[in-house]
Write an enzyme that holds these catalytic residues in place. Structure first.
Site, PDB file in Angstrom:
ATOM      1  N   CYS A  78      33.196  76.543  94.955  1.00 20.92           N
ATOM      2  CA  CYS A  78      33.664  77.698  94.204  1.00 20.92           C
ATOM      3  C   CYS A  78      33.654  77.498  92.703  1.00 20.92           C
ATOM      4  CB  CYS A  78      35.081  78.063  94.643  1.00 20.92           C
ATOM      5  SG  CYS A  78      36.295  76.749  94.329  1.00 20.92           S
ATOM      6  N   GLU A 125      34.515  81.413 102.728  1.00 19.37           N
ATOM      7  CA  GLU A 125      35.739  81.393 101.915  1.00 19.37           C
ATOM      8  C   GLU A 125      35.387  80.951 100.508  1.00 19.37           C
ATOM      9  OE1 GLU A 125      39.202  79.153 100.118  1.00 19.37           O
ATOM     10  OE2 GLU A 125      37.199  78.439 100.656  1.00 19.37           O
ATOM     11  N   ARG A 169      47.982  81.302  96.008  1.00 14.68           N
ATOM     12  CA  ARG A 169      46.603  80.825  96.169  1.00 14.68           C
ATOM     13  C   ARG A 169      45.771  81.967  96.738  1.00 14.68           C
ATOM     14  NH1 ARG A 169      44.989  75.572  96.035  1.00 14.68           N
ATOM     15  NH2 ARG A 169      42.852  75.126  96.715  1.00 14.68           N
ATOM     16  N   ARG A 171      42.434  83.772  97.715  1.00 10.22           N
ATOM     17  CA  ARG A 171      41.067  83.420  98.093  1.00 10.22           C
ATOM     18  C   ARG A 171      40.414  84.604  98.796  1.00 10.22           C
ATOM     19  NH1 ARG A 171      41.989  80.081  94.943  1.00 10.22           N
ATOM     20  NH2 ARG A 171      41.657  77.812  95.054  1.00 10.22           N
TER      21      ARG A 171
END
Length: 336
Positions: A78, A125, A169, A171
């Site tokens: 990412c 993801e 968090r 995502r």
């Protein structure tokens, strides 16, 4: 007992995505992870069948050599799309997104495997910023590839792990099915209550078993090496004041047991500044221990940490929130 479906684990890290899909009855038939330290942690925690291939770098790997599977799982790197990663690359004059050939184009390795093996479904993801990177163009390219070129039916959603663990968090989860169905990530269920940090911190009252090198003594207190030196603590406070004077929000994140932490990042090993645990007004704060980082990502205490603190911080900072993935796997399973 035979598995209910087979999956492959790409850019596997330490296996957080694998844990989620094994909990739904899946069996991993192929793994790819290039980092030697992550491979060490992964191997320490997962049993492999005799025919299981654990590949390194996926880029030169022939897709035809990958076993047939029902689900492709990939937490592809990412950094090219993350806010911090883009800012750093811009400051260094380096390309990001798909122009970052070492990491950004790894999505296309996912695409070539999907094209060759045609699994029933996939789950990808990545960071929240993937959806808005480069004015949304990056995400448009990904969606066009998955939907128009590969023919998958897509559902995606940004999920904050704070409903499952005491950490903000966010995502993005992207699900694709080859056959059209009524699957929707809107079926994703959030827990009724949100946890706080004291649920994952070492209690330091003797109620927890000692785990060296993280805790010591009759009360299982956190080792003093995790407490910040006065020099580092003073530096972080001064740096924060300078940033505030400039109108920036950058600085350390000081939290206590009833709080929810900022996002744990792979840079946590440097100074721990994003999540510092208060030790009281007259004491220097401390970093999380690697075991607390594991808990913060939803790994239980049976998870083996065979690497140094530096490598452990990097690994958990790059991991997924395991219970988020378990819930994703739960709602995907009926359609497999």
């Amino acid at each position: 007992m035979s598995a209910e479906f087979d999956f492959i684990d790409l850019f596997a890290g330490i296996g957080g995505i694998r844990q989620g899909f094994e909990s739904a009855g899946g069996s991993c038939v192929f793994t790819s992870e290039w980092n030697e330290f992550s491979r060490k942690t992964y191997s320490a925690n997962y049993k492999e069948r005799n025919d299981h291939i654990f590949a390194g770098d996926i880029v030169p790997y022939d897709e035809e050599m990958i076993p047939d599977h029902d689900v492709l799982l990939a937490g592809f790197p990412c950094q090219p799309f993350s806010i911090a990663g883009v800012s750093k690359k811009n400051s260094l004059g380096r390309p990001h997104g798909f122009e970052c050939t070492t990491q950004g184009t790894l999505f296309f390795d996912v695409a070539r495997i999907l094209a060759a093996k045609k699994p029933k479904a996939f789950m990808l993801e990545n960071v929240k910023n993937l959806a808005s990177h480069n004015g949304g163009h990056t995400f448009q390219v990904i969606m066009h590839t998955l939907e128009k070129e590969l023919g998958y039916h897509i559902s995606w959603r940004i999920i904050d792990g704070r409903y499952f663990v005491p950490q903000h968090r966010e995502r993005i989860i992207i699900i694709g099915f080859r056959e059209d169905n009524d699957f929707s990530l809107n079926d994703f269920k959030l827990p009724d209550r949100q946890p706080v940090l004291k649920e994952i911190l070492h209690p330091e009252d003797g109620s927890e078993k000692v785990e060296q090198p993280y805790t010591f003594g009759d009360m299982a207190r956190v080792h003093s090496k995790y407490t910040l030196s006065s020099n580092l603590w003073n530096y972080l406070k001064e740096y924060s004041e300078r940033q505030k004077a400039k109108g920036n929000g950058f600085g350390y994140g000081l939290v206590s047991g009833n709080d929810v932490a900022r996002t744990l990042s792979a840079r946590y090993y440097k100074d721990g500044s994003e999540i510092l645990i208060s030790r009281g007004t007259n004491a220097n704060p401390r970093r999380l221990t690697p075991r607390e980082c594991a808990r913060l990502m939803g790994f239980d205490d049976s998870f083996i940490i065979p690497v140094s603190d530096t490598q452990a911080y990097r690994q958990f900072g790059n991991s997924v929130v395991v219970p988020v993935i378990k819930e994703v796997a739960r709602i995907m399973k009926p359609y497999l």
